[in-house]
Design a protein around this motif. Structure first.
Motif, PDB file in Angstrom:
ATOM      1  N   ALA A  97       0.821  -1.207   0.000  1.00 18.49           N
ATOM      2  CA  ALA A  97       0.000   0.000   0.000  1.00 18.49           C
ATOM      3  C   ALA A  97       0.856   1.258   0.000  1.00 18.49           C
ATOM      4  CB  ALA A  97      -0.934  -0.009   1.211  1.00 18.49           C
ATOM      5  N   TYR A  98       1.879   1.301   0.846  1.00 15.49           N
ATOM      6  CA  TYR A  98       2.733   2.478   0.912  1.00 15.49           C
ATOM      7  C   TYR A  98       3.558   2.640  -0.363  1.00 15.49           C
ATOM      8  CZ  TYR A  98       1.793   3.777   5.759  1.00 15.49           C
ATOM      9  OH  TYR A  98       1.202   4.218   6.895  1.00 15.49           O
ATOM     10  N   ALA A  99       3.985   1.505  -0.933  1.00 17.59           N
ATOM     11  CA  ALA A  99       4.756   1.570  -2.177  1.00 17.59           C
ATOM     12  C   ALA A  99       3.914   2.122  -3.317  1.00 17.59           C
ATOM     13  CB  ALA A  99       5.286   0.185  -2.537  1.00 17.59           C
ATOM     14  N   ILE A 100       2.606   1.856  -3.299  1.00 18.86           N
ATOM     15  CA  ILE A 100       1.722   2.409  -4.330  1.00 18.86           C
ATOM     16  C   ILE A 100       1.670   3.930  -4.212  1.00 18.86           C
ATOM     17  CG2 ILE A 100      -0.702   2.550  -5.064  1.00 18.86           C
ATOM     18  CD1 ILE A 100      -0.933  -0.446  -4.421  1.00 18.86           C
ATOM     19  N   PHE A 101       1.632   4.450  -2.972  1.00 20.14           N
ATOM     20  CA  PHE A 101       1.707   5.905  -2.801  1.00 20.14           C
ATOM     21  C   PHE A 101       2.986   6.446  -3.427  1.00 20.14           C
ATOM     22  CE2 PHE A 101      -0.864   5.492   1.375  1.00 20.14           C
ATOM     23  CZ  PHE A 101      -2.059   5.629   0.685  1.00 20.14           C
ATOM     24  N   GLY A 102       4.104   5.761  -3.180  1.00 23.57           N
ATOM     25  CA  GLY A 102       5.387   6.224  -3.697  1.00 23.57           C
ATOM     26  C   GLY A 102       5.587   5.968  -5.177  1.00 23.57           C
ATOM     27  N   ASN A 103       4.724   5.150  -5.778  1.00 23.73           N
ATOM     28  CA  ASN A 103       4.834   4.804  -7.197  1.00 23.73           C
ATOM     29  C   ASN A 103       3.775   5.527  -8.023  1.00 23.73           C
ATOM     30  OD1 ASN A 103       6.114   3.323  -9.303  1.00 23.73           O
ATOM     31  ND2 ASN A 103       4.466   1.814  -9.269  1.00 23.73           N
ATOM     32  N   GLN A 104       3.399   6.717  -7.568  1.00 24.70           N
ATOM     33  CA  GLN A 104       2.437   7.561  -8.272  1.00 24.70           C
ATOM     34  C   GLN A 104       1.101   6.862  -8.514  1.00 24.70           C
ATOM     35  OE1 GLN A 104       4.190   9.973 -11.487  1.00 24.70           O
ATOM     36  NE2 GLN A 104       6.173   9.108 -10.911  1.00 24.70           N
ATOM     37  N   GLY A 105       0.713   6.021  -7.557  1.00 27.93           N
ATOM     38  CA  GLY A 105      -0.596   5.390  -7.614  1.00 27.93           C
ATOM     39  C   GLY A 105      -0.671   4.097  -8.393  1.00 27.93           C
ATOM     40  N   LYS A 106       0.436   3.665  -8.999  1.00 23.78           N
ATOM     41  CA  LYS A 106       0.427   2.430  -9.787  1.00 23.78           C
ATOM     42  C   LYS A 106       0.668   1.219  -8.893  1.00 23.78           C
ATOM     43  CE  LYS A 106       2.047   4.606 -14.058  1.00 23.78           C
ATOM     44  NZ  LYS A 106       3.131   4.655 -15.068  1.00 23.78           N
ATOM     45  N   GLU A 107       0.061   0.107  -9.276  1.00 21.61           N
ATOM     46  CA  GLU A 107       0.155  -1.122  -8.497  1.00 21.61           C
ATOM     47  C   GLU A 107       1.607  -1.563  -8.297  1.00 21.61           C
ATOM     48  OE1 GLU A 107      -0.617  -5.576  -9.786  1.00 21.61           O
ATOM     49  OE2 GLU A 107      -2.530  -4.547  -9.433  1.00 21.61           O
ATOM     50  N   VAL A 108       1.909  -2.013  -7.106  1.00 16.24           N
ATOM     51  CA  VAL A 108       3.209  -2.578  -6.777  1.00 16.24           C
ATOM     52  C   VAL A 108       2.978  -3.956  -6.179  1.00 16.24           C
ATOM     53  CG1 VAL A 108       5.276  -2.382  -5.339  1.00 16.24           C
ATOM     54  CG2 VAL A 108       4.272  -0.331  -6.366  1.00 16.24           C
ATOM     55  N   THR A 109       3.666  -4.962  -6.712  1.00 18.16           N
ATOM     56  CA  THR A 109       3.577  -6.315  -6.171  1.00 18.16           C
ATOM     57  C   THR A 109       4.919  -6.680  -5.549  1.00 18.16           C
ATOM     58  OG1 THR A 109       1.970  -6.962  -7.874  1.00 18.16           O
ATOM     59  CG2 THR A 109       3.106  -8.740  -6.686  1.00 18.16           C
ATOM     60  N   PRO A 110       4.998  -6.757  -4.229  1.00 17.16           N
ATOM     61  CA  PRO A 110       6.278  -7.073  -3.589  1.00 17.16           C
ATOM     62  C   PRO A 110       6.767  -8.471  -3.975  1.00 17.16           C
ATOM     63  CG  PRO A 110       4.702  -6.210  -1.990  1.00 17.16           C
ATOM     64  CD  PRO A 110       3.941  -6.516  -3.240  1.00 17.16           C
ATOM     65  N   ILE A 111       8.047  -8.577  -4.282  1.00 16.44           N
ATOM     66  CA  ILE A 111       8.650  -9.877  -4.583  1.00 16.44           C
ATOM     67  C   ILE A 111       9.942 -10.011  -3.787  1.00 16.44           C
ATOM     68  CG2 ILE A 111       7.668 -10.147  -6.898  1.00 16.44           C
ATOM     69  CD1 ILE A 111      10.282  -9.089  -8.050  1.00 16.44           C
ATOM     70  N   ALA A 112      10.304 -11.228  -3.442  1.00 13.64           N
ATOM     71  CA  ALA A 112      11.513 -11.473  -2.658  1.00 13.64           C
ATOM     72  C   ALA A 112      12.716 -11.800  -3.545  1.00 13.64           C
ATOM     73  CB  ALA A 112      11.277 -12.614  -1.669  1.00 13.64           C
ATOM     74  N   ILE A 113      12.467 -12.412  -4.703  1.00 16.81           N
ATOM     75  CA  ILE A 113      13.561 -12.834  -5.591  1.00 16.81           C
ATOM     76  C   ILE A 113      13.363 -12.190  -6.954  1.00 16.81           C
ATOM     77  CG2 ILE A 113      14.679 -14.793  -6.710  1.00 16.81           C
ATOM     78  CD1 ILE A 113      13.676 -16.524  -4.372  1.00 16.81           C
ATOM     79  N   ARG A 114      14.355 -11.422  -7.394  1.00 18.86           N
ATOM     80  CA  ARG A 114      14.258 -10.762  -8.694  1.00 18.86           C
ATOM     81  C   ARG A 114      14.635 -11.703  -9.824  1.00 18.86           C
ATOM     82  NH1 ARG A 114      17.111  -4.960  -8.387  1.00 18.86           N
ATOM     83  NH2 ARG A 114      16.063  -4.839 -10.408  1.00 18.86           N
ATOM     84  N   SER A 115      15.683 -12.503  -9.642  1.00 20.73           N
ATOM     85  CA  SER A 115      16.100 -13.467 -10.658  1.00 20.73           C
ATOM     86  C   SER A 115      17.021 -14.502 -10.017  1.00 20.73           C
ATOM     87  CB  SER A 115      16.830 -12.781 -11.824  1.00 20.73           C
ATOM     88  OG  SER A 115      18.027 -12.162 -11.374  1.00 20.73           O
ATOM     89  N   VAL A 116      17.165 -15.630 -10.697  1.00 22.99           N
ATOM     90  CA  VAL A 116      18.045 -16.706 -10.242  1.00 22.99           C
ATOM     91  C   VAL A 116      18.977 -17.079 -11.380  1.00 22.99           C
ATOM     92  CG1 VAL A 116      18.166 -19.044  -9.307  1.00 22.99           C
ATOM     93  CG2 VAL A 116      16.245 -17.560  -8.701  1.00 22.99           C
ATOM     94  N   GLU A 117      20.284 -17.123 -11.097  1.00 22.99           N
ATOM     95  CA  GLU A 117      21.292 -17.450 -12.107  1.00 22.99           C
ATOM     96  C   GLU A 117      22.035 -18.728 -11.722  1.00 22.99           C
ATOM     97  OE1 GLU A 117      23.942 -14.171 -12.408  1.00 22.99           O
ATOM     98  OE2 GLU A 117      22.383 -12.700 -12.939  1.00 22.99           O
TER      99      GLU A 117
END
Length: 218
Positions: A97-117
């Protein structure tokens, strides 16, 4: 402006609900931003009453990303105390919810892992890329709230850090000041809000650096 004074709300079944502020103190006529950054309960509930409980709860549920089948079990019922935080919310949902405020109202989906190599640097799992593709498919629906609303909320929540309930913990924002290699001082912009559970069993402070990320402090 909004009035911070003793006020009796009527529940759906006609019963009175009489909330009090911290320490039972009342300020009188205040501006809305000041009421929020100082955690004044009655002004917050007057706003909720003005827009309607259903509208307010729907907005909160959308920001937090609460699954529809969990709304009732989480305590999002037609009652004024929910406006003061009696519903059950996970820290990761508050981050969203707070990240959406900081992202100009656009949806933010929290993730723990960005990529695996693998050991050779070859990417064989890329959750972040898959998430970005899903977000693009949503088009305009990715806008949870308007950019204007997100800006106003961020501006209000920044006052909570500088003069409100988060001011003591951040020394009115001075703890967020840094110096660069040239000796120039700058202050990281931060927004947030404190909160306490019933009988002070838990005390929270949640915040974010606008347009960067969201964090939770305990």
């Amino acid at each position: 402006t909004i009035d911070d004074s003793p006020y009796i709300f009527k529940t759906a079944d006609g019963r009175p609900y009489y909330p009090e502020n911290f320490r039972g103190e009342w300020v009188g006529s205040v501006q809305l931003w000041y009421a929020l950054c100082k955690s004044m309960n009655v002004p917050s509930l007057k706003v909720l009453e003005g827009i309607g409980l259903d509208v307010g709860f729907d907005r909160a549920i959308a920001l937090l990303g609460i699954p529809e089948d969990e709304v009732q079990s989480r305590g999002f019922v037609h009652a004024y105390p929910v406006g003061l935080g009696t519903a059950s919310v996970r820290p990761i949902e508050l981050c969203r919810a707070y990240a959406i405020f900081g992202n100009q109202g656009k949806e933010v989906t929290p993730i723990a892992i960005r990529s695996v190599e693998d050991r050779n640097g070859n990417v064989f799992l890329n959750p972040e890329k898959e998430l970005r593709l899903e977000q693009r498919k949503k088009g305009d629906a990715i806008q949870v709230i308007s950019p204007q609303t997100a800006y106003v909320m961020t501006d209000i929540l920044r006052t909570s850090v500088s003069i409100g309930t988060m001011a003591w913990g951040t020394r009115n924002g001075r703890k967020l000041q840094y110096k660069n290699s040239n000796g120039d001082t700058y202050e990281m912009p931060a927004a947030g809000k404190t909160g306490t559970t019933q009988n002070w069993s838990d005390a929270w402070a949640a915040g974010y650096t606008p347009y960067l990320s969201a964090v939770i402090w305990f």
